[in-house]
Design a protein around this motif. Structure first.
Motif, mmCIF file in Angstrom:
data_model
loop_
_atom_site.group_PDB
_atom_site.id
_atom_site.type_symbol
_atom_site.label_atom_id
_atom_site.label_comp_id
_atom_site.label_asym_id
_atom_site.label_seq_id
_atom_site.Cartn_x
_atom_site.Cartn_y
_atom_site.Cartn_z
ATOM 1 N N SER A 287 0.823 -1.220 0.000
ATOM 2 C CA SER A 287 0.000 0.000 0.000
ATOM 3 C C SER A 287 0.854 1.266 0.000
ATOM 4 C CB SER A 287 -0.936 0.004 1.216
ATOM 5 O OG SER A 287 -0.203 0.174 2.422
ATOM 6 N N CYS A 288 2.085 1.162 0.481
ATOM 7 C CA CYS A 288 2.976 2.330 0.507
ATOM 8 C C CYS A 288 3.336 2.807 -0.904
ATOM 9 C CB CYS A 288 4.258 2.011 1.278
ATOM 10 S SG CYS A 288 3.984 1.736 3.031
ATOM 11 N N LEU A 289 3.254 1.897 -1.879
ATOM 12 C CA LEU A 289 3.594 2.257 -3.248
ATOM 13 C C LEU A 289 2.599 3.240 -3.856
ATOM 14 C CD1 LEU A 289 4.627 -1.283 -4.536
ATOM 15 C CD2 LEU A 289 6.158 0.677 -4.214
ATOM 16 N N VAL A 290 1.385 3.283 -3.314
ATOM 17 C CA VAL A 290 0.360 4.182 -3.857
ATOM 18 C C VAL A 290 -0.068 5.230 -2.833
ATOM 19 C CG1 VAL A 290 -0.512 2.504 -5.516
ATOM 20 C CG2 VAL A 290 -1.448 2.530 -3.191
ATOM 21 N N ASP A 291 0.638 5.273 -1.725
ATOM 22 C CA ASP A 291 0.315 6.233 -0.658
ATOM 23 C C ASP A 291 1.141 7.500 -0.862
ATOM 24 O OD1 ASP A 291 0.019 7.703 1.683
ATOM 25 O OD2 ASP A 291 -0.115 5.922 2.948
ATOM 26 N N LEU A 302 9.458 -1.090 2.102
ATOM 27 C CA LEU A 302 9.451 -2.414 1.472
ATOM 28 C C LEU A 302 10.663 -3.235 1.912
ATOM 29 C CD1 LEU A 302 8.374 -1.376 -2.135
ATOM 30 C CD2 LEU A 302 7.047 -2.842 -0.587
ATOM 31 N N ILE A 303 11.831 -2.600 1.931
ATOM 32 C CA ILE A 303 13.046 -3.329 2.307
ATOM 33 C C ILE A 303 13.015 -3.719 3.784
ATOM 34 C CG2 ILE A 303 15.547 -3.091 2.610
ATOM 35 C CD1 ILE A 303 15.505 -1.340 0.050
ATOM 36 N N SER A 327 12.346 -2.784 -8.065
ATOM 37 C CA SER A 327 11.678 -2.014 -9.127
ATOM 38 C C SER A 327 11.514 -0.552 -8.719
ATOM 39 C CB SER A 327 10.308 -2.635 -9.439
ATOM 40 O OG SER A 327 10.449 -3.968 -9.872
ATOM 41 N N TRP A 328 11.159 -0.329 -7.449
ATOM 42 C CA TRP A 328 10.993 1.044 -6.949
ATOM 43 C C TRP A 328 12.317 1.798 -7.041
ATOM 44 C CZ3 TRP A 328 12.918 4.184 -3.111
ATOM 45 C CH2 TRP A 328 12.161 5.307 -2.761
ATOM 46 N N SER A 344 23.247 2.184 -2.127
ATOM 47 C CA SER A 344 23.169 1.316 -0.949
ATOM 48 C C SER A 344 21.763 0.739 -0.788
ATOM 49 C CB SER A 344 23.571 2.106 0.296
ATOM 50 O OG SER A 344 23.534 1.295 1.441
ATOM 51 N N LEU A 345 20.741 1.580 -0.981
ATOM 52 C CA LEU A 345 19.360 1.108 -0.868
ATOM 53 C C LEU A 345 19.053 0.078 -1.962
ATOM 54 C CD1 LEU A 345 16.779 1.691 0.868
ATOM 55 C CD2 LEU A 345 16.052 3.204 -0.988
ATOM 56 N N TYR A 346 19.503 0.371 -3.160
ATOM 57 C CA TYR A 346 19.289 -0.544 -4.294
ATOM 58 C C TYR A 346 19.964 -1.886 -4.029
ATOM 59 C CZ TYR A 346 19.143 -1.885 -9.303
ATOM 60 O OH TYR A 346 18.911 -2.510 -10.496
ATOM 61 N N ALA A 347 21.183 -1.843 -3.497
ATOM 62 C CA ALA A 347 21.899 -3.084 -3.190
ATOM 63 C C ALA A 347 21.189 -3.877 -2.099
ATOM 64 C CB ALA A 347 23.324 -2.765 -2.755
ATOM 65 N N ASP A 348 20.643 -3.179 -1.108
ATOM 66 C CA ASP A 348 19.891 -3.869 -0.053
ATOM 67 C C ASP A 348 18.682 -4.594 -0.637
ATOM 68 O OD1 ASP A 348 21.544 -3.213 2.042
ATOM 69 O OD2 ASP A 348 20.380 -1.463 2.672
ATOM 70 N N ALA A 349 17.976 -3.917 -1.542
ATOM 71 C CA ALA A 349 16.807 -4.538 -2.158
ATOM 72 C C ALA A 349 17.209 -5.795 -2.930
ATOM 73 C CB ALA A 349 16.118 -3.541 -3.086
#
Length: 396
Positions: A287-291, A302-303, A327-328, A344-349
């Motif tokens: 739901s956070c993706l559309v909030d 998400l992570i 994807s985000w 760093s965030l992308y690598a965590d995902a």
């Protein structure tokens, strides 16, 4: 409240004593330190008295920021040197900016200390901010200035200051003991209760955090970031005690009142994961993706949500959220010169999605560049190289 007192002439000197009485309870709630001056300049003495009385009254009636300067206690505990009103105002301006604009808050705390050098709280908070900013020499100087006049403080002020001193040197159990004593003198001071909650978290006594917060039926800080801290300590304490239903209720209440706080979304997911309500946890994260309130922080939620699901053994749901986070991140990644935070965030995902090779590939150039390498990034890459079987690269 009624302000009353007396003045005395002692040769060329003038002394004024004042007290504040709660007439409803017929109790003296503050007996202020005597004000001294010259008979030839009586209005200077009166003006100082005015500043002290205003400071004392403000400290009592301003419940949101009440720094415990006046409390319902025996008269021996309330004999005190009230803050100068202008210093108190500067302190409150600093508190309003505390955690959101620390540089400006520090300016106000230091200004308050200049106006009234024996007012302990501004020096304590200046010390905290300087310590957090890594300016340890300045922090030590501010703390030493406060400690040198420790005996001039109220019993509350001494415990509060000693608690700060212990905290900044990492002696959390000792800091908690001092803050508990300060809380006994000012049980309705939200800042002192906040510190008791924080330090109880540090020494792994979650029940004490909840006991302290229970003094307030409603979180007392509203939208201030101190309210964010207050709720976060509660949400950290509850799962340690196995109270996941209550954790869920606190998180959802915080989401309803402060929809822009991302970490409470994670707490909701964590509670649902612990309760085995996996589908609800996934829906809460998605739901956070559309909030709109989470437009810039959905990836973090998400992570973190994926991590919570993995902790509780829900691997497939964790991977699902991780791939959504990938994807985000990809839609927001600056392809020309991404920041270390973005990478760093992308690598965590990617690594939470078990896409070890891809995660390592995007981190290696960051390490090789070396311009803004952080220990955590190096550690993550080391772990990834180990997972990929390259022992030498991991050790390097």
């Amino acid at each position: 409240m009624v302000v009353s007192g007396a003045y005395y002439l002692q040769g060329p000197s003038l002394q004024i004593q004042a007290a504040i009485t709660d007439v409803a309870d017929n109790k003296i709630v503050a007996a202020l330190e005597p004000i001294h001056g010259e008979v030839s300049s009586p209005m200077e003495v009166v003006d100082t008295l005015r500043q002290r009385v205003l400071g004392a009254v403000a400290s009592r009636v301003d419940s949101k920021h009440a720094p415990g300067q006046i409390q319902r206690a025996p008269l021996s505990a309330t004999m005190q040197r009230a803050p100068m009103y202008e210093a108190y105002r500067e302190f409150i301006l600093g508190i309003e900016l505390f955690l959101s604009d620390d540089e400006a808050a520090l300016h106000h705390f230091e200004r308050a200390a200049e106006i009234d050098p024996k007012y302990p709280l501004p020096l304590a908070y200046a010390t905290y901010l300087l310590h957090q900013a890594g300016e340890y020499d300045r922090a030590e100087k501010a703390l030493r200035t406060a400690l040198n006049q420790r005996e001039a403080f109220t019993p509350f002020g001494r415990h509060f200051l000693d608690g700060f001193a212990a905290y900044t040197s990492g002696r959390y159990a000792q800091a908690l003991r001092h803050m508990v004593e300060a809380e006994k003198l000012a049980p309705r001071d939200p800042m002192t209760v906040l510190w008791v909650g924080l330090l109880s978290h540090f020494v792994n006594e979650p029940h004490r955090t909840l006991e302290a917060h229970a003094k307030f039926p409603v979180q007392p800080w509203g939208s201030h970031l101190l309210g964010d801290s207050w709720v976060s300590y509660e949400c950290t304490a509850l799962p340690r005690l196995g109270e996941h239903e209550r954790e869920l209720a606190v998180a959802r209440e915080a989401i309803a009142s402060q929809p822009g706080w991302p970490w409470v979304r994670t707490e909701e997911i964590a509670a649902l994961a612990a309760l085995g309500r996996v589908d609800e946890a996934v829906r809460a994260a998605e739901s956070c993706l559309v909030d709109p309130d989470m437009a810039d922080r959905a990836g973090d939620v998400l992570i973190d949500g994926a991590a919570e699901l993995r902790i509780h053994g829900h691997r497939e749901a964790s991977i699902r959220l991780s791939n959504l986070a990938v994807s985000w991140c990809e839609t927001r990644l600056d392809t020309t010169r991404p920041s270390v935070e973005q990478v760093s965030l992308y690598a965590d995902a990617l690594r939470y999605a078990e896409r070890w090779k891809e995660a390592a590939q995007i981190l290696r150039p960051v390490i090789a560049d070396g311009s803004d390498v952080r220990p955590r990034v190096i550690g993550v890459l080391g772990g990834l190289e180990g997972r990929l079987g390259d022992r030498e690269a991991a050790l390097e």
